[in-house]
Design an enzyme around this catalytic site. Sequence first.
Site, PDB file in Angstrom:
ATOM      1  N   HIS A  28     110.166 102.171  70.603  1.00 43.71           N
ATOM      2  CA  HIS A  28     109.555  99.683  71.415  1.00 43.71           C
ATOM      3  C   HIS A  28     110.666  99.800  72.684  1.00 43.71           C
ATOM      4  O   HIS A  28     111.800 100.521  72.682  1.00 43.71           O
ATOM      5  CB  HIS A  28     109.857  99.550  70.085  1.00 43.71           C
ATOM      6  CG  HIS A  28     110.255  97.854  70.773  1.00 43.71           C
ATOM      7  ND1 HIS A  28     109.027  97.041  70.614  1.00 43.71           N
ATOM      8  CD2 HIS A  28     110.912  96.659  71.083  1.00 43.71           C
ATOM      9  CE1 HIS A  28     108.600  95.963  71.017  1.00 43.71           C
ATOM     10  NE2 HIS A  28     110.047  95.438  71.583  1.00 43.71           N
ATOM     11  N   HIS A  57     110.754  91.539  75.562  1.00 45.50           N
ATOM     12  CA  HIS A  57     109.755  92.486  74.973  1.00 45.50           C
ATOM     13  C   HIS A  57     108.773  91.679  74.627  1.00 45.50           C
ATOM     14  O   HIS A  57     108.642  90.468  74.355  1.00 45.50           O
ATOM     15  CB  HIS A  57     110.635  93.139  73.756  1.00 45.50           C
ATOM     16  CG  HIS A  57     110.992  92.658  72.953  1.00 45.50           C
ATOM     17  ND1 HIS A  57     110.584  93.166  71.640  1.00 45.50           N
ATOM     18  CD2 HIS A  57     112.074  91.575  72.958  1.00 45.50           C
ATOM     19  CE1 HIS A  57     111.118  92.732  71.044  1.00 45.50           C
ATOM     20  NE2 HIS A  57     112.406  91.423  71.771  1.00 45.50           N
ATOM     21  N   CYS A  64     104.433  96.678  74.123  1.00 46.99           N
ATOM     22  CA  CYS A  64     105.645  96.502  74.813  1.00 46.99           C
ATOM     23  C   CYS A  64     105.663  97.291  76.269  1.00 46.99           C
ATOM     24  O   CYS A  64     105.988  97.120  76.921  1.00 46.99           O
ATOM     25  CB  CYS A  64     106.514  96.856  73.829  1.00 46.99           C
ATOM     26  SG  CYS A  64     106.659  98.786  73.286  1.00 46.99           S
TER      27      CYS A  64
END
Length: 188
Positions: free
Chosen positions: A141, A153, A90
């Site tokens: 994340h 993402h 990510c």
Amino acid sequence: MTFSAHISAWRRHRRMYSRSRSHTWLLAALCIALLQGCAGNGVTEPPAVISVQPHTGTEQQTVSQLYELHRQWRGTPYRYGGSSRNGIDCSALIQNGFRQHFNQELPRTTEGLLTVGDTIAADELRAGDLVFFRTGSYGRHAGIYIENGRFLHASTSKGVMISDMKNPYWKRHYWTARRIERPVTTDS
């Protein structure tokens, strides 16, 4: 079938069920580990409400560039520490996207990304803002907000994709957002 044959069959079934349960626990532990996302430390904040902001001309350009970034990387598998089309995590997707589309260098890790820009409330999100999620005790994340509650993402399960922050999973794990002031670009 004799009584001892019944007992033997029952014992075989019990051993097989016991092995199956241990495999289930192992599979569950692996799934949890994968859902941890990009690891990193950071501060805690309560989840915020997601809302939609109107677009300006510059913001619409940012939205277009983010959809182009998605088109270029869509389907690239997730790989922790990866930064190429063979696999990307990510924070590398964010770093590459900002370098390519906004001519701006950002830190390589999720923890580093948490130190740039200014913290903003979820109801202030604009295209290009970074959104962060707590996916476990230590899991972090990150993604790039696009519009209408959607963000880009590198998903641990489906690779580079666009997800909806209103999805119960992302809504439950939303953590914070940061705005990085970017120079206006004319690239598409």
